[in-house]
Design a protein around this motif. Structure first.
Motif, PDB file in Angstrom:
ATOM      1  N   LEU A 591      -3.860  10.442   0.754  1.00  0.00           N
ATOM      2  CA  LEU A 591      -4.533   9.648  -0.276  1.00  0.00           C
ATOM      3  C   LEU A 591      -5.429   8.593   0.356  1.00  0.00           C
ATOM      4  O   LEU A 591      -6.555   8.373  -0.095  1.00  0.00           O
ATOM      5  N   SER A 592      -4.972   7.979   1.431  1.00  0.00           N
ATOM      6  CA  SER A 592      -5.832   6.959   2.044  1.00  0.00           C
ATOM      7  C   SER A 592      -7.088   7.613   2.619  1.00  0.00           C
ATOM      8  O   SER A 592      -8.165   7.021   2.604  1.00  0.00           O
ATOM      9  N   SER A 593      -6.976   8.848   3.075  1.00  0.00           N
ATOM     10  CA  SER A 593      -8.155   9.503   3.658  1.00  0.00           C
ATOM     11  C   SER A 593      -9.236   9.788   2.610  1.00  0.00           C
ATOM     12  O   SER A 593     -10.385  10.010   2.948  1.00  0.00           O
ATOM     13  N   VAL A 594      -8.842   9.811   1.345  1.00  0.00           N
ATOM     14  CA  VAL A 594      -9.864   9.978   0.300  1.00  0.00           C
ATOM     15  C   VAL A 594     -10.077   8.676  -0.459  1.00  0.00           C
ATOM     16  O   VAL A 594     -10.537   8.665  -1.613  1.00  0.00           O
ATOM     17  N   GLY A 595      -9.728   7.574   0.172  1.00  0.00           N
ATOM     18  CA  GLY A 595     -10.060   6.270  -0.387  1.00  0.00           C
ATOM     19  C   GLY A 595      -9.108   5.772  -1.464  1.00  0.00           C
ATOM     20  O   GLY A 595      -9.445   4.880  -2.233  1.00  0.00           O
ATOM     21  N   GLN A 596      -7.917   6.348  -1.550  1.00  0.00           N
ATOM     22  CA  GLN A 596      -6.942   5.842  -2.528  1.00  0.00           C
ATOM     23  C   GLN A 596      -5.950   4.923  -1.828  1.00  0.00           C
ATOM     24  O   GLN A 596      -5.201   5.356  -0.952  1.00  0.00           O
ATOM     25  N   PHE A 597      -5.961   3.674  -2.265  1.00  0.00           N
ATOM     26  CA  PHE A 597      -5.093   2.667  -1.661  1.00  0.00           C
ATOM     27  C   PHE A 597      -4.292   1.949  -2.740  1.00  0.00           C
ATOM     28  O   PHE A 597      -4.485   2.184  -3.944  1.00  0.00           O
ATOM     29  N   TYR A 598      -3.467   1.029  -2.286  1.00  0.00           N
ATOM     30  CA  TYR A 598      -2.662   0.223  -3.211  1.00  0.00           C
ATOM     31  C   TYR A 598      -3.541  -0.444  -4.264  1.00  0.00           C
ATOM     32  O   TYR A 598      -3.201  -0.497  -5.442  1.00  0.00           O
ATOM     33  N   LYS A 655      -2.538   0.437   2.665  1.00  0.00           N
ATOM     34  CA  LYS A 655      -2.992  -0.958   2.601  1.00  0.00           C
ATOM     35  C   LYS A 655      -2.145  -1.757   1.617  1.00  0.00           C
ATOM     36  O   LYS A 655      -2.669  -2.514   0.778  1.00  0.00           O
ATOM     37  N   CYS A 656      -0.861  -1.578   1.713  1.00  0.00           N
ATOM     38  CA  CYS A 656       0.062  -2.339   0.870  1.00  0.00           C
ATOM     39  C   CYS A 656      -0.050  -3.812   1.245  1.00  0.00           C
ATOM     40  O   CYS A 656       0.023  -4.164   2.417  1.00  0.00           O
ATOM     41  N   PRO A 657      -0.243  -4.675   0.258  1.00  0.00           N
ATOM     42  CA  PRO A 657      -0.502  -6.083   0.590  1.00  0.00           C
ATOM     43  C   PRO A 657       0.734  -6.868   1.046  1.00  0.00           C
ATOM     44  O   PRO A 657       0.597  -8.007   1.474  1.00  0.00           O
ATOM     45  N   ASN A 658       1.912  -6.283   0.962  1.00  0.00           N
ATOM     46  CA  ASN A 658       3.115  -7.038   1.318  1.00  0.00           C
ATOM     47  C   ASN A 658       3.307  -7.095   2.836  1.00  0.00           C
ATOM     48  O   ASN A 658       4.137  -6.400   3.407  1.00  0.00           O
ATOM     49  N   GLN A 659       2.526  -7.950   3.468  1.00  0.00           N
ATOM     50  CA  GLN A 659       2.575  -8.015   4.929  1.00  0.00           C
ATOM     51  C   GLN A 659       3.940  -8.469   5.427  1.00  0.00           C
ATOM     52  O   GLN A 659       4.410  -8.040   6.477  1.00  0.00           O
ATOM     53  N   LYS A 660       4.574  -9.332   4.684  1.00  0.00           N
ATOM     54  CA  LYS A 660       5.882  -9.859   5.084  1.00  0.00           C
ATOM     55  C   LYS A 660       6.873  -8.698   5.282  1.00  0.00           C
ATOM     56  O   LYS A 660       7.596  -8.637   6.286  1.00  0.00           O
ATOM     57  N   ALA A 661       6.901  -7.796   4.302  1.00  0.00           N
ATOM     58  CA  ALA A 661       7.837  -6.672   4.387  1.00  0.00           C
ATOM     59  C   ALA A 661       7.533  -5.824   5.618  1.00  0.00           C
ATOM     60  O   ALA A 661       8.431  -5.394   6.344  1.00  0.00           O
ATOM     61  N   ILE A 662       6.257  -5.602   5.845  1.00  0.00           N
ATOM     62  CA  ILE A 662       5.854  -4.773   6.971  1.00  0.00           C
ATOM     63  C   ILE A 662       6.245  -5.449   8.287  1.00  0.00           C
ATOM     64  O   ILE A 662       6.787  -4.822   9.196  1.00  0.00           O
ATOM     65  N   GLN A 663       6.011  -6.741   8.327  1.00  0.00           N
ATOM     66  CA  GLN A 663       6.347  -7.496   9.531  1.00  0.00           C
ATOM     67  C   GLN A 663       7.845  -7.433   9.829  1.00  0.00           C
ATOM     68  O   GLN A 663       8.258  -7.290  10.974  1.00  0.00           O
ATOM     69  N   ARG A 664       8.654  -7.491   8.798  1.00  0.00           N
ATOM     70  CA  ARG A 664      10.113  -7.419   9.013  1.00  0.00           C
ATOM     71  C   ARG A 664      10.504  -6.061   9.585  1.00  0.00           C
ATOM     72  O   ARG A 664      11.413  -5.958  10.409  1.00  0.00           O
ATOM     73  N   GLY A 665       9.828  -5.027   9.139  1.00  0.00           N
ATOM     74  CA  GLY A 665      10.102  -3.698   9.693  1.00  0.00           C
ATOM     75  C   GLY A 665       9.717  -3.632  11.161  1.00  0.00           C
ATOM     76  O   GLY A 665      10.447  -3.078  11.993  1.00  0.00           O
ATOM     77  N   VAL A 666       8.566  -4.201  11.481  1.00  0.00           N
ATOM     78  CA  VAL A 666       8.111  -4.217  12.875  1.00  0.00           C
ATOM     79  C   VAL A 666       9.124  -4.959  13.741  1.00  0.00           C
ATOM     80  O   VAL A 666       9.480  -4.523  14.844  1.00  0.00           O
TER      81      VAL A 666
END
Ligand code: LAN
Length: 719
Positions: A591-598, A655-666
């Motif tokens: 989906l992101s490859s065809v321009g579909q994002f959050y 491009k999920c805007p929840n950077q905090k969640a992503i950072q916790r995973g990292v």
């Protein structure tokens, strides 16, 4: 019980320092060498790593950013790349493969290479479940008759005494499960082929199917190629009722495997006796009805000229498969059945039989826990192509210390592309392979839709995006790969695994395997479809004038397919790894490859919410293989590095805007990294046929590096 305690009670593994892993044009084989040779040829880190031996320590700076962690991860993983440029790896998990090997060796009287027998015993000892001493369908599965009866037989054939504590416990569990009469059909087959089960206790596997006209939907050429290729030699051996002469050992086994004396078993009542612990996909009434008819027909047919003709037709298919794959065959199950068929048809002295015996080594994997049989002859292309993409996306590929590894990767992927069509393409019902990439190596040589696409993507990135590589794979060869991908799209818009969907969905109603789901025909998968969408997208970017309209249309239809199989909760069901996390990653990449994002797509938002809802308090994700069986999300006890990486890659692709969640995973992934850059093995990663898990031990490195790299690209040093 007739066994007596003997010298086999204690078991001695081999000297681990004498094992060497050789590679040759994508083949990977383990050899047990002499002490003398061993002194002249010291073990490499690759060998030591896979054998669980200590590797030379390395001091890496402690990472403080995601990119530094990715860099360390690759510093470690690079040490496991071999001189041909690929990453080898263990590919175990299924517990029904070694029995085919050991039974075939026993029946044909072929001697195993040095070290195998001791280490297979070792493996099964290590894998016997701590609680009941049995084995399951796969290493993490509960004990079943299939796993326990067959692996018990393996130990006994390899010389372990019936009174050895491991055998005693396993036999106890087998008897508690009702004894070997409750085995699923593939187990019944192997036991009958050994002479410890009666052919009358098995539902017929008529080779006559090969005499039917091709237009009939039931013609076996329409089945999924794995299923087709298992039932070809099975029908040949069944059709002959090939039974070896009894030996003292098989006579004894006849008494050990059952809860009643062998001669008192009413075999015809055992055809549909499948232990509940084993049963995943029960027979339909239609199948039971057809089997009833076949039993009656079998009495007549097996004595007529039709059977002779049918055996000939089935054996011809065995030959095509052998010749088309350089005697490697599509997988370990038909490899051993084809070898046994060849023994009966052409004899032990035939060239074909010798080739079979010689090539089994490609399936054997030596590990710290003993020797197993891999699910394929390796995952060479797959692992290497994925790793390359992660390293390139992270930007690490441009760093000078990594140039050599990337160049070698390209060298391998170049060599691994299949450069011919199968010699018996039409007769063997095979599709084109010229220009495709396989899952393992070019000798096995089966086209897989997503492997072709991943190979294509890796080459396009290596040759198109790096400043220091030269072209090795010509545009013409890339076009061949694209032609193959374009030709593999199904009417639904999706992509299946090896071939297009050839048969009707109702064929699943006659799936006779009991332990697997969705095996009769090809199905379209969001994973395979995504690889194809991205492969075509990357290609179009570099070569906008080649079949461009078809490429555009194909991508559109594939994306539509992917959207059509999204579930209510926003996730996708994964067929080739565990499970919703894995497939949702693929779908979101499409989906992101065809321009579909959050920000602009409801399906993407739903998918992100699904993933976020599964994040655990420690910041990670962890799904159990049970998700695949039950078709609902089942939590693993612990967060898993691999699944955390998949979820993060997915959220970032969207491009999920929840950077905090992503950072916790990292942070979770970084916290699990060891000082030398590696990650430790956690739960099993892969799955097939809804029920059987399979190990992808390289995933912990590939996807952790990739996720950390994508994070660094997206958010820089933020932590
Ligand atoms: C595989 C391994 C790789 C896998 C992917 C490429 C990951 C997938 O996207 C497409 C399907 C494919 C190629 C695949 C198909 C089925 C395989 C070959 C396996 C899961 C590995 C083992 C399995 C095979 C069927 C095991 C033998 C068992 C039988 C039921 C015959």
């Amino acid at each position: 019980m007739t066994g007596t305690i003997s010298s086999h009670t204690a078991h001695h593994p081999t000297d681990r320092t004498r094992w060497r892993l050789r590679v040759n044009e994508g083949r990977q084989t383990w050899h047990y060498i002499s002490e003398e040779e061993s002194r002249a040829d010291p073990q490499s880190d690759i060998e030591k790593y896979w054998l669980g031996l200590k590797i030379s320590p390395s001091n890496l700076p402690k990472p403080t950013t995601a990119l530094e962690a990715a860099r360390n991860g690759f510093e470690f993983f690079k040490r496991l790349q071999n001189e041909e440029g690929f990453w080898s790896g263990e590919y175990g998990g299924p517990m029904f493969l070694l029995p085919g090997l050991v039974i075939t060796y026993y029946v044909t009287g072929v001697k195993m290479p040095e070290g195998w027998s001791d280490e297979i015993i070792q493996y099964l000892f290590n894998r016997a479940h701590a609680d009941d001493g049995g084995w399951g369908l796969h290493i993490e599965g509960h004990s079943t008759v299939f796993g326990t009866a067959l692996n018990y037989i393996v130990l006994r054939l390899l010389g372990v005494d019936a009174e050895h504590p491991v055998c005693v416990r396993a036999r106890g569990t087998l008897h508690k499960l009702g004894g070997a009469t409750g085995s699923p059909s593939w187990g019944k087959f192997w036991m009958a082929a050994l002479g410890v089960y009666d052919w009358d206790g098995m539902n017929p596997v008529p080779p006559e199917l090969w005499l039917l006209p091709h237009f009939l939907p039931i013609h076996p050429a329409r089945y999924w190629c794995h299923t087709r290729n298992v039932y070809i030699p099975m029908s040949y051996i069944y059709g002959r009722r090939a039974t070896p002469a009894l030996t003292p050992l098989t006579r004894q086994l006849r008494e050990e495997l059952y809860t009643q004396p062998y001669d008192t078993i009413l075999w015809y009542q055992q055809r549909n006796n499948i232990c509940k612990a084993d049963e995943y996909y029960p027979h339909t009434s239609l199948l039971n009805f057809l089997n009833g008819g076949l039993v009656i027909a079998e009495k007549g047919i097996s004595k007529t000229g039709i059977r002779t003709r049918a055996l000939k037709a089935a054996y011809a298919q065995v030959k095509y498969e052998d010749e088309n794959t350089h005697y490697l065959d599509i997988g370990p199950v038909n490899k051993m059945m084809n070898m046994l068929s060849t023994f009966y048809e052409e004899g032990k002295d035939s060239e074909a039989f010798k080739l079979h015996a010689k090539n089994n080594i490609d399936f054997m994997w030596m590990s710290g826990g003993g020797m197993m049989m891999n699910g394929t002859n390796g995952s060479q292309l797959w692992d290497t192509a994925l790793l390359i993409q992660g390293v390139i996306e992270s930007g690490l590929a441009e760093e000078p210390q990594n140039h050599e590894a990337m160049k070698r990767g390209l060298m391998f992927i170049d060599d691994c592309q299949i450069k011919r069509n199968p010699p018996f393409m039409k007769e063997g019902y095979r599709d084109v392979t010229l220009g495709a990439w396989p899952f393992s190596n070019k000798f096995q040589g089966y086209t897989v839709s997503d492997c072709t696409s991943e190979g294509l993507k890796a080459v396009l990135l290596l040759q198109g995006k790096l400043s220091y590589t030269t072209e090795r794979v010509s545009m013409e060869r890339l076009e061949q790969a694209v032609d193959i991908v374009l030709g593999m799209q199904d009417k639904s818009g999706g992509f299946a695994s090896y071939e297009t969907v050839r048969g009707p969905a109702w064929l699943e109603w006659i799936n006779p395997a009991e332990v697997f789901g969705n095996i009769m025909i090809e199905y379209c998968y969001p994973e395979c479809s995504t690889a194809c969408v991205l492969g075509l997208t990357y290609f179009r970017e570099q070569r906008p004038d080649y079949r461009s309209e078809e490429i555009d249309a194909t991508i559109k239809r594939a994306v539509k397919f992917i959207l059509s199989v999204q579930r209510e909760d926003g996730s996708w069901y994964g067929s080739w790894a565990i499970c919703f996390t894995y497939a949702t990653l693929f779908a979101l990449e499409s989906l992101s490859s065809v321009g579909q994002f959050y920000s602009n797509s409801e399906p993407v938002r739903k998918a992100c919410e699904f993933l976020l809802s599964k994040q655990r308090v420690d910041g990670g994700w962890g799904e159990s293989y049970k998700s695949c069986e039950q078709h609902v999300y089942v939590e693993h006890e612990n967060s898993q590095v691999v699944q955390t990486a998949w979820a993060l890659l997915a959220l970032m692709a969207a491009k999920c805007p929840n950077q905090k969640a992503i950072q916790r995973g990292v942070e979770l992934i970084m916290s699990r990294q060891l000082p030398d850059g590696q990650w430790k093995q956690e739960a099993i990663e892969g799955i097939f046929n809804h029920s059987c898990s399979i190990s992808y031990p390289n995933y912990k490195h590939i996807f952790a590096i990739w996720a950390l790299g994508r994070y660094a690209k997206t958010y820089g040093d933020a932590l």
